[in-house]
Structure formats: structure tokens, C-alpha cells
Design an enzyme around this catalytic site. Structure first.
Site, PDB file in Angstrom:
ATOM      1  N   HIS A 290      -1.649 -28.877  -8.309  1.00  0.00           N
ATOM      2  CA  HIS A 290      -2.587 -29.877  -7.850  1.00  0.00           C
ATOM      3  C   HIS A 290      -2.842 -30.764  -9.004  1.00  0.00           C
ATOM      4  CE1 HIS A 290      -6.197 -31.312  -5.592  1.00  0.00           C
ATOM      5  NE2 HIS A 290      -6.649 -31.679  -6.649  1.00  0.00           N
ATOM      6  N   HIS A 333     -13.648 -25.345 -11.239  1.00  0.00           N
ATOM      7  CA  HIS A 333     -13.382 -25.921 -12.423  1.00  0.00           C
ATOM      8  C   HIS A 333     -14.525 -26.320 -13.157  1.00  0.00           C
ATOM      9  CE1 HIS A 333     -13.390 -29.397 -10.005  1.00  0.00           C
ATOM     10  NE2 HIS A 333     -13.712 -30.507 -10.795  1.00  0.00           N
ATOM     11  N   GLU A 339     -19.572 -35.757 -13.159  1.00  0.00           N
ATOM     12  CA  GLU A 339     -19.063 -36.685 -11.932  1.00  0.00           C
ATOM     13  C   GLU A 339     -20.124 -36.715 -10.851  1.00  0.00           C
ATOM     14  OE1 GLU A 339     -16.514 -33.485 -10.551  1.00  0.00           O
ATOM     15  OE2 GLU A 339     -15.114 -33.598 -12.163  1.00  0.00           O
ATOM     16  N   TYR A 348     -14.646 -34.945   3.157  1.00  0.00           N
ATOM     17  CA  TYR A 348     -14.006 -34.414   2.015  1.00  0.00           C
ATOM     18  C   TYR A 348     -13.488 -33.201   2.010  1.00  0.00           C
ATOM     19  CZ  TYR A 348     -13.117 -33.650  -3.009  1.00  0.00           C
ATOM     20  OH  TYR A 348     -12.890 -33.546  -4.189  1.00  0.00           O
ATOM     21  N   HIS A 363     -22.094 -32.963 -10.409  1.00  0.00           N
ATOM     22  CA  HIS A 363     -21.614 -31.994 -10.988  1.00  0.00           C
ATOM     23  C   HIS A 363     -21.527 -32.426 -12.408  1.00  0.00           C
ATOM     24  CE1 HIS A 363     -19.603 -31.622  -6.931  1.00  0.00           C
ATOM     25  NE2 HIS A 363     -20.359 -30.607  -6.995  1.00  0.00           N
ATOM     26  N   HIS A 369     -17.986 -25.897 -10.449  1.00  0.00           N
ATOM     27  CA  HIS A 369     -18.123 -26.393  -8.985  1.00  0.00           C
ATOM     28  C   HIS A 369     -16.773 -26.375  -8.741  1.00  0.00           C
ATOM     29  CE1 HIS A 369     -17.404 -30.041 -11.924  1.00  0.00           C
ATOM     30  NE2 HIS A 369     -16.514 -30.349 -10.963  1.00  0.00           N
TER      31      HIS A 369
END
Length: 432
Positions: A290, A333, A339, A348, A363, A369
Site C-alpha cells: 500500500h 500506523h 492529520e 471512507y 489523528h 490509528h
């Protein structure tokens, strides 16, 4: 009388536009006598000696110079508007998530009065960091004009339609489009379809620009030609009108005798612009793993540290997922960037429940998160075939500086007190 012509395109280019033939002087920026009896006026968005590729400035040829709008001011209430540094702000110790502002909370409210600050960082005085606001409004600014000294404004439309009448001309935005108003530029906002709701990033730092593409090459992400600038339009109207401006966190009001949107012609690179987020050219992995969210960056405000943004504007648009043997949603992560996320429409993929259009989440730096329990289980066990994420548009204001949450964000009735429960059901799968 206001006149409106074709929209100019191309991010960061030198543009030239006139609403009357011959209004732009040829070969001189400030001739002894400008055409039509206009006044030349220079507005600079960067230091005079900034490198040429970073230098932002425009010449405006107007009916009256801006000094004619200087008059005694009175202080206005800032209500739920806050500016960094915010002494009343709260330190987030866990991830936070909010419901949207109710659309019916805007009755007789215009764009300037409809701001509610959610988070902020840095300092408007020292010109670094940003503030993140949500807005809701249902009334046009017919006799009122506004400009912001504290920062550049990036407006993300989520509901309704707005028209921005600016010194450089007119821009309309609908959900899925953004508008950027440079620091200090005057404008008024009409509600074309209301109530209107959305998000605002008030960028205190370096002006937004396109990110470098590096090994991606010369194409992809946001293409410069897709950014639209207004053509010159002017209002030759007598007042009285109200002029509101924001400086060092305080709102001021004064009475002016005419519309400040009286620019008949202009040329340069310091002007408002809009962008349709559906034109973003998304790239991603076609093998495995990803990619980092930086491949979704639309605009960036650079800091004094190369590669570390004052604030990035990142989107998560419709796209194909084809990576093999890969956990496709964002993984769990922790990172040094902070963010603030919003959702314009759709769902989402990492948060199918609770994160709704018009809402937001935070976050902060190094707080863990990632996907909720159901999203993790589904993504871990599904058959990996080519998959289209469609009818979705989420975004993120990402900053190197930790965000502080406003008192309104914590106590204004929008905070979801059970957000962290979305990870409570994450189970232990260890088999060693």
C-alpha cells in the site's frame, strides 16, 4: 457594473485579463496615466526578493486604490472562530472524531459569520502552521466584503454551491471542488444553493503550491492546466458597505463608501483559483504493498525543512485497487505528521461507520490509528480481485505541527465520545 469573461487556466502561471478592451497597459506596469483613468496597484504575496519561481505578485488596475477603503475600525466578536496560538485550546491525548455541523444551524448566516474553528497549530503571527475550520451558511454577502491578513484560505465545498466574487473576478464552487483565496485578497461570497457547508484550511505559512513529482515524472496527481483562475470582472458600486478583515486572530469592521471589487484588469500570479478534485490523476501500486498517502497530495505549503510540509492537502478519490497479497486499506500506523481528515461524500474505506460527510477526525502526531475492527477483518480475509473504490471523496489536512483542539471542538456538541471504541474489538490473532 460587473462583467464576467472566460476563466483562465494553469496553476502558478502569469495570467492577464481585462474586462474592458485596452484596460491593461502594454509594456508598463505603472504608466504615468493608466487607461480609463484606472489606478495601478501592486499586491505581493511573497517578499519582493523571493526566487523568481516562488515569487507571487499581481498588478491590479482598479477604479479606486485600496487606500480609499482605509477607515476607522471597530472590533467584532469572533464567536467560535479561533486563531493559533489559541490559549484556550485543548491538547488531544487520543484520536478524536466529530459529527458534521447541522445544516439547519445556519439561518441568516453568511460565509464569514459561519466559521467554527476545530483545530489549529503554529502561529499566525510568526506565519507557520494552520487553522482548520468548518463552515455553514445560507445568506449571501450582499453589502459586506472580507479579507484575511492571517492566512491563505483553502475552501473545500461539501454541501451547496457558493460564488466567490473577488478582486480578480468570479469563481463558483460545488461539492467536490476547492477554492483558494490568497492572503489579503478581498472577496464576498454568494450562496447560490444553500445551506452551504464545508471545510476551510487557513494556511499561516508559505503559499500553497503543487508538490514535486520526483520519480513519478512529469505527469500525474494534480495537472497544472486543470486549475482555473477568474477573468477580470468589476463592481462600480457606491456604498455604504461593511468591510470585515481578520488580523492576528481578531475580526475588525469598518464602513466603506464603495465596493472594493473594482478591478477592471489584472495580470500576474497572485490571484484566487479553483480546482475540481475529480480531475486528480490518481496513481497507486499495481504489484504489492500500500503506497504512502503522499501520492494523493493535491497542494502543499512548504516549511523550512525540505520534504516536511507546513500543511499538505491530500485527497482519497475514486480509484482502482489491484495490489496482490496486500492489506489494501491504510494500515495501522503512527507518524510524526498530524492529520485532520474530512469526508466530502461517500464512504471512507477504513472507517465505514461513524465517519460521515461533513464530519471530521484528528489523528495527532504519534497517536496510533488505522482501520476499525470490522474493516480490518474484512480486508484481511476478502478475495483480492481488482476492486473499484467509487463514489467517495475524503481528504486530509496534514501538518508537521501537532494540532490543538478548540473549545468548540471539545464542547460544542459535535465530538463523538465513543470514537476510540472502534478499535476495542480488534482481536489478538497471534499463533506463535
Amino acid at each position: 457594473m460587473a462583467k464576467e469573461l472566460n476563466i483562465l487556466t494553469g496553476f502558478g502561471n502569469e495570467h492577464a485579463s481585462e474586462s474592458l478592451p485596452g484596460a491593461l497597459p502594454v509594456g508598463r506596469n505603472s504608466p504615468q496615466k493608466a487607461p480609463y483613468g484606472l489606478y495601478p496597484e501592486l499586491i505581493s504575496g511573497t517578499a519582493f526578493t523571493a526566487p523568481r519561481h516562488q515569487n507571487l505578485r499581481s498588478w491590479y488596475y482598479r477604479i479606486r486604490p485600496s487606500v480609499k477603503t482605509v477607515s476607522p475600525v471597530t472590533n467584532l466578536s469572533t464567536n467560535n472562530l479561533r486563531t493559533a496560538p489559541d490559549d484556550s485550546a485543548h491538547i488531544p491525548t487520543v484520536p478524536l472524531r466529530w459529527d458534521p455541523l447541522p445544516a439547519d444551524s445556519a439561518t441568516g448566516v453568511d460565509f464569514v459569520s459561519g466559521w467554527h474553528t476545530m483545530v489549529s497549530n503554529g502561529s499566525a503571527v510568526s506565519q507557520h502552521g494552520c487553522g482548520v475550520h468548518v463552515y455553514v451558511c445560507d445568506q449571501s454577502m450582499e453589502d459586506r466584503y472580507y479579507f484575511n491578513i492571517d492566512g491563505e484560505l483553502l475552501i473545500v465545498a461539501q454541501m451547496g454551491q457558493l460564488r466567490f466574487r473577488t478582486e480578480a473576478g468570479v469563481l463558483d464552487i460545488s461539492p467536490g471542488e476547492i477554492c483558494v483565496i490568497p492572503r489579503g485578497l478581498k472577496f464576498a461570497v454568494d450562496v447560490l444553493k444553500g445551506p452551504a457547508r464545508g471545510y476551510i484550511c487557513e494556511n499561516y505559512g508559505a503559499p500553497l503550491s503543487l508538490p514535486e513529482l520526483g520519480p513519478i515524472g512529469s505527469n500525474a496527481l494534480a495537472n497544472p492546466r486543470d486549475f482555473e483562475y477568474p477573468s477580470a470582472a468589476y463592481e462600480d458600486k457606491e456604498g455604504p458597505y461593511e468591510q470585515v478583515f481578520k488580523s492576528m486572530g481578531q475580526l475588525f469592521s469598518s464602513e466603506i463608501s464603495h465596493s472594493p471589487l473594482d478591478v477592471v484588469a489584472w495580470h500576474g500570479s497572485y490571484a484566487p483559483y479553483k480546482y475540481d478534485l475529480t480531475r486528480f490523476n490518481t496513481i497507486g501500486s499495481v504489484s504489492f504493498d500500500h503506497p504512502d498517502p503522499s501520492i494523493f497530495t493535491v497542494l502543499t505549503s512548504q516549511s523550512d525543512t525540505p520534504g516536511v510540509a507546513n500543511v499538505d492537502f491530500v485527497i482519497f478519490p475514486p480509484r482502482w485497487l489491484v495490489a496482490e497479497d496486500t492489506f489494501r486499506p491504510p494500515w495501522y500506523h503512527r507518524n510524526v505528521m498530524s492529520e485532520y481528515m474530512g469526508l466530502i461524500y461517500g464512504v471512507y474505506d477504513a472507517k465505514p461507520e461513524g465517519f460521515v460527510p461533513g464530519g471530521g477526525s484528528l489523528h495527532n502526531c504519534m497517536l496510533p490509528h488505522g482501520p476499525d475492527a470490522d474493516a480490518f477483518e474484512h480486508a484481511s480475509n476478502k478475495t483480492l480481485e481488482p476492486e473499484k473504490l467509487d463514489h467517495t471523496m475524503a481528504f486530509m489536512f496534514e501538518s508537521r505541527y501537532p494540532f490543538l483542539a478548540s473549545d468548540f471542538a471539545m464542547n460544542g456538541g459535535l465530538l463523538q465520545g465513543d470514537y476510540v471504541d472502534c478499535w476495542r474489538e480488534v482481536e489478538k490473532h497471534f499463533s506463535g
